[in-house]
Motif scaffolding. Structure first.
Motif, PDB file in Angstrom:
ATOM      1  N   MET A  28       0.987  -1.200   0.138  1.00 47.00           N
ATOM      2  CA  MET A  28       0.203   0.188  -0.054  1.00 47.00           C
ATOM      3  C   MET A  28       0.874   1.256   0.090  1.00 47.00           C
ATOM      4  O   MET A  28       1.870   1.366   0.627  1.00 47.00           O
ATOM      5  CB  MET A  28      -0.923   0.039   1.231  1.00 47.00           C
ATOM      6  N   ALA A  29       0.386   2.209  -0.910  1.00 47.74           N
ATOM      7  CA  ALA A  29       1.368   3.488  -1.190  1.00 47.74           C
ATOM      8  C   ALA A  29       1.139   4.414   0.057  1.00 47.74           C
ATOM      9  O   ALA A  29       0.014   4.135   0.768  1.00 47.74           O
ATOM     10  CB  ALA A  29       1.127   4.039  -2.080  1.00 47.74           C
ATOM     11  N   ALA A  30       1.841   5.330   0.358  1.00 51.50           N
ATOM     12  CA  ALA A  30       1.712   6.307   1.390  1.00 51.50           C
ATOM     13  C   ALA A  30       0.341   7.422   0.861  1.00 51.50           C
ATOM     14  O   ALA A  30       0.101   7.392  -0.345  1.00 51.50           O
ATOM     15  CB  ALA A  30       2.710   7.209   1.514  1.00 51.50           C
ATOM     16  N   SER A  31      -0.303   7.800   1.812  1.00 50.41           N
ATOM     17  CA  SER A  31      -1.510   8.621   1.341  1.00 50.41           C
ATOM     18  C   SER A  31      -0.840  10.066   0.814  1.00 50.41           C
ATOM     19  O   SER A  31       0.292  10.488   1.076  1.00 50.41           O
ATOM     20  CB  SER A  31      -2.169   8.864   2.458  1.00 50.41           C
ATOM     21  N   GLU A  32      -1.684  10.671   0.021  1.00 53.21           N
ATOM     22  CA  GLU A  32      -1.354  11.978  -0.452  1.00 53.21           C
ATOM     23  C   GLU A  32      -1.704  13.194   0.548  1.00 53.21           C
ATOM     24  O   GLU A  32      -2.274  12.782   1.448  1.00 53.21           O
ATOM     25  CB  GLU A  32      -2.358  12.368  -1.603  1.00 53.21           C
ATOM     26  N   PRO A  33      -0.772  14.184   0.579  1.00 50.30           N
ATOM     27  CA  PRO A  33      -0.978  15.357   1.610  1.00 50.30           C
ATOM     28  C   PRO A  33      -2.400  15.849   1.307  1.00 50.30           C
ATOM     29  O   PRO A  33      -3.104  15.536   0.315  1.00 50.30           O
ATOM     30  CB  PRO A  33       0.011  16.598   1.001  1.00 50.30           C
ATOM     31  N   ARG A  34      -2.760  16.284   2.414  1.00 46.72           N
ATOM     32  CA  ARG A  34      -4.243  16.886   2.395  1.00 46.72           C
ATOM     33  C   ARG A  34      -4.196  18.376   2.839  1.00 46.72           C
ATOM     34  O   ARG A  34      -3.421  18.799   3.485  1.00 46.72           O
ATOM     35  CB  ARG A  34      -5.181  16.194   3.747  1.00 46.72           C
ATOM     36  N   VAL A  35      -5.172  19.004   2.024  1.00 52.21           N
ATOM     37  CA  VAL A  35      -5.335  20.301   1.979  1.00 52.21           C
ATOM     38  C   VAL A  35      -6.555  20.797   3.285  1.00 52.21           C
ATOM     39  O   VAL A  35      -7.489  20.253   2.987  1.00 52.21           O
ATOM     40  CB  VAL A  35      -5.564  21.300   0.811  1.00 52.21           C
ATOM     41  N   ASP A  51      -9.302  26.101   7.716  1.00 53.49           N
ATOM     42  CA  ASP A  51      -9.976  26.121   9.023  1.00 53.49           C
ATOM     43  C   ASP A  51     -10.876  27.528   8.973  1.00 53.49           C
ATOM     44  O   ASP A  51     -10.700  28.611   8.914  1.00 53.49           O
ATOM     45  CB  ASP A  51      -8.838  26.690  10.080  1.00 53.49           C
ATOM     46  N   PRO A  52     -12.086  27.014   8.995  1.00 56.57           N
ATOM     47  CA  PRO A  52     -13.333  27.931   8.847  1.00 56.57           C
ATOM     48  C   PRO A  52     -13.310  29.094   9.908  1.00 56.57           C
ATOM     49  O   PRO A  52     -13.867  29.853   9.727  1.00 56.57           O
ATOM     50  CB  PRO A  52     -14.393  27.170   8.703  1.00 56.57           C
ATOM     51  N   ARG A  53     -12.888  28.676  10.962  1.00 49.64           N
ATOM     52  CA  ARG A  53     -12.892  29.663  12.032  1.00 49.64           C
ATOM     53  C   ARG A  53     -11.902  31.005  12.008  1.00 49.64           C
ATOM     54  O   ARG A  53     -11.937  32.232  12.257  1.00 49.64           O
ATOM     55  CB  ARG A  53     -12.274  29.000  13.413  1.00 49.64           C
ATOM     56  N   LEU A  54     -10.728  30.653  10.972  1.00 44.91           N
ATOM     57  CA  LEU A  54      -9.750  31.530  10.577  1.00 44.91           C
ATOM     58  C   LEU A  54     -10.074  32.529   9.577  1.00 44.91           C
ATOM     59  O   LEU A  54      -9.693  33.624   9.293  1.00 44.91           O
ATOM     60  CB  LEU A  54      -8.408  31.088  10.709  1.00 44.91           C
ATOM     61  N   ALA A  81      -5.251  30.537   7.280  1.00 46.98           N
ATOM     62  CA  ALA A  81      -6.329  29.525   7.553  1.00 46.98           C
ATOM     63  C   ALA A  81      -6.017  28.047   6.743  1.00 46.98           C
ATOM     64  O   ALA A  81      -6.683  27.273   6.955  1.00 46.98           O
ATOM     65  CB  ALA A  81      -7.678  29.988   7.142  1.00 46.98           C
ATOM     66  N   ILE A  82      -5.305  28.354   5.633  1.00 43.19           N
ATOM     67  CA  ILE A  82      -5.062  27.098   4.792  1.00 43.19           C
ATOM     68  C   ILE A  82      -3.768  26.465   5.341  1.00 43.19           C
ATOM     69  O   ILE A  82      -2.724  26.874   5.568  1.00 43.19           O
ATOM     70  CB  ILE A  82      -4.775  27.703   3.563  1.00 43.19           C
ATOM     71  N   THR A  83      -3.597  25.070   5.425  1.00 44.83           N
ATOM     72  CA  THR A  83      -2.617  24.256   5.908  1.00 44.83           C
ATOM     73  C   THR A  83      -2.448  23.200   5.036  1.00 44.83           C
ATOM     74  O   THR A  83      -3.625  22.629   4.391  1.00 44.83           O
ATOM     75  CB  THR A  83      -2.969  23.699   7.153  1.00 44.83           C
ATOM     76  N   ILE A  84      -1.417  22.631   4.748  1.00 46.65           N
ATOM     77  CA  ILE A  84      -1.173  21.207   4.078  1.00 46.65           C
ATOM     78  C   ILE A  84      -0.727  20.452   5.070  1.00 46.65           C
ATOM     79  O   ILE A  84       0.313  20.540   5.383  1.00 46.65           O
ATOM     80  CB  ILE A  84       0.003  21.535   2.747  1.00 46.65           C
ATOM     81  N   GLU A  85      -1.337  19.236   5.046  1.00 43.75           N
ATOM     82  CA  GLU A  85      -0.886  18.432   6.278  1.00 43.75           C
ATOM     83  C   GLU A  85       0.192  17.349   5.336  1.00 43.75           C
ATOM     84  O   GLU A  85      -0.442  17.113   4.325  1.00 43.75           O
ATOM     85  CB  GLU A  85      -2.058  17.413   6.594  1.00 43.75           C
ATOM     86  N   PRO A  86       0.973  16.922   6.075  1.00 46.48           N
ATOM     87  CA  PRO A  86       2.025  16.086   5.179  1.00 46.48           C
ATOM     88  C   PRO A  86       1.519  14.568   5.014  1.00 46.48           C
ATOM     89  O   PRO A  86       0.455  14.042   5.507  1.00 46.48           O
ATOM     90  CB  PRO A  86       3.224  15.800   5.936  1.00 46.48           C
ATOM     91  N   ALA A  87       1.676  13.822   3.945  1.00 46.71           N
ATOM     92  CA  ALA A  87       1.356  12.429   3.459  1.00 46.71           C
ATOM     93  C   ALA A  87       1.655  11.688   4.639  1.00 46.71           C
ATOM     94  O   ALA A  87       2.821  11.803   5.358  1.00 46.71           O
ATOM     95  CB  ALA A  87       1.998  12.159   2.482  1.00 46.71           C
ATOM     96  N   GLN A  88       0.770  10.559   4.912  1.00 43.68           N
ATOM     97  CA  GLN A  88       0.878   9.735   5.920  1.00 43.68           C
ATOM     98  C   GLN A  88       1.712   8.736   5.469  1.00 43.68           C
ATOM     99  O   GLN A  88       1.343   7.925   4.228  1.00 43.68           O
ATOM    100  CB  GLN A  88      -0.492   9.296   6.638  1.00 43.68           C
ATOM    101  N   PRO A  89       2.668   7.931   6.188  1.00 41.11           N
ATOM    102  CA  PRO A  89       3.462   6.929   5.509  1.00 41.11           C
ATOM    103  C   PRO A  89       2.542   5.821   5.405  1.00 41.11           C
ATOM    104  O   PRO A  89       1.615   5.486   6.122  1.00 41.11           O
ATOM    105  CB  PRO A  89       4.529   6.446   6.517  1.00 41.11           C
ATOM    106  N   ALA A  90       2.890   4.707   4.445  1.00 40.37           N
ATOM    107  CA  ALA A  90       1.999   3.661   4.322  1.00 40.37           C
ATOM    108  C   ALA A  90       2.112   2.628   5.582  1.00 40.37           C
ATOM    109  O   ALA A  90       3.187   2.909   6.261  1.00 40.37           O
ATOM    110  CB  ALA A  90       2.060   2.879   3.090  1.00 40.37           C
ATOM    111  N   PRO A  91       0.914   2.157   6.049  1.00 41.59           N
ATOM    112  CA  PRO A  91       1.291   1.253   7.173  1.00 41.59           C
ATOM    113  C   PRO A  91       2.068  -0.100   6.823  1.00 41.59           C
ATOM    114  O   PRO A  91       2.168  -0.445   5.954  1.00 41.59           O
ATOM    115  CB  PRO A  91      -0.323   0.841   7.784  1.00 41.59           C
ATOM    116  N   ALA A  92       2.742  -0.467   8.095  1.00 45.82           N
ATOM    117  CA  ALA A  92       3.687  -1.715   7.744  1.00 45.82           C
ATOM    118  C   ALA A  92       2.860  -2.845   7.716  1.00 45.82           C
ATOM    119  O   ALA A  92       1.825  -2.958   8.445  1.00 45.82           O
ATOM    120  CB  ALA A  92       4.777  -1.711   8.943  1.00 45.82           C
ATOM    121  N   HIS A  93       3.202  -3.870   6.874  1.00 50.32           N
ATOM    122  CA  HIS A  93       2.419  -5.095   6.759  1.00 50.32           C
ATOM    123  C   HIS A  93       2.669  -5.904   8.266  1.00 50.32           C
ATOM    124  O   HIS A  93       3.762  -5.826   8.717  1.00 50.32           O
ATOM    125  CB  HIS A  93       2.967  -5.832   5.454  1.00 50.32           C
TER     126      HIS A  93
END
Length: 82
Positions: free
Chosen positions: A1-8, A11-14, A62-74
């Motif tokens: 399984m590959a790492a997940s993509e970064p998420r954008v 924050d609606p409060r900001l 208000a905008i953040t880019i969360e880094p990709a999460q590594p793929a879980p180890a088998h």
């Protein structure tokens, strides 16, 4: 399984609806009916530079880019023997 993509995230409060993000990356950002930015949380890789520019231009941060999460180890217990 590959790492997940970064998420954008926006924050609606900001967000104050300045819409600079929409000017810089209209394919990713939009304004809701209450003038708060919304976004495609997983835009295409071709939009990465525009999203980064939008994040840097946001006067409220208000905008953040969360880094990709590594793929879980088998789990070794899932392996089968031949």
């Amino acid at each position: 399984m590959a790492a997940s993509e970064p998420r954008v995230r926006v924050d609606p409060r900001l967000c104050e609806g300045h819409a600079l993000c929409i000017d810089l990356a209209p394919e990713v950002f939009d304004l809701s009916d209450d003038d708060v930015a919304t976004c495609d949380e997983q835009p295409s890789m071709s939009s990465r530079d525009a999203v980064t520019a939008a994040m840097n231009a946001c006067p409220r941060g208000a905008i953040t880019i969360e880094p990709a999460q590594p793929a879980p180890a088998h789990d070794r217990s899932e392996r089968t023997t031949a």
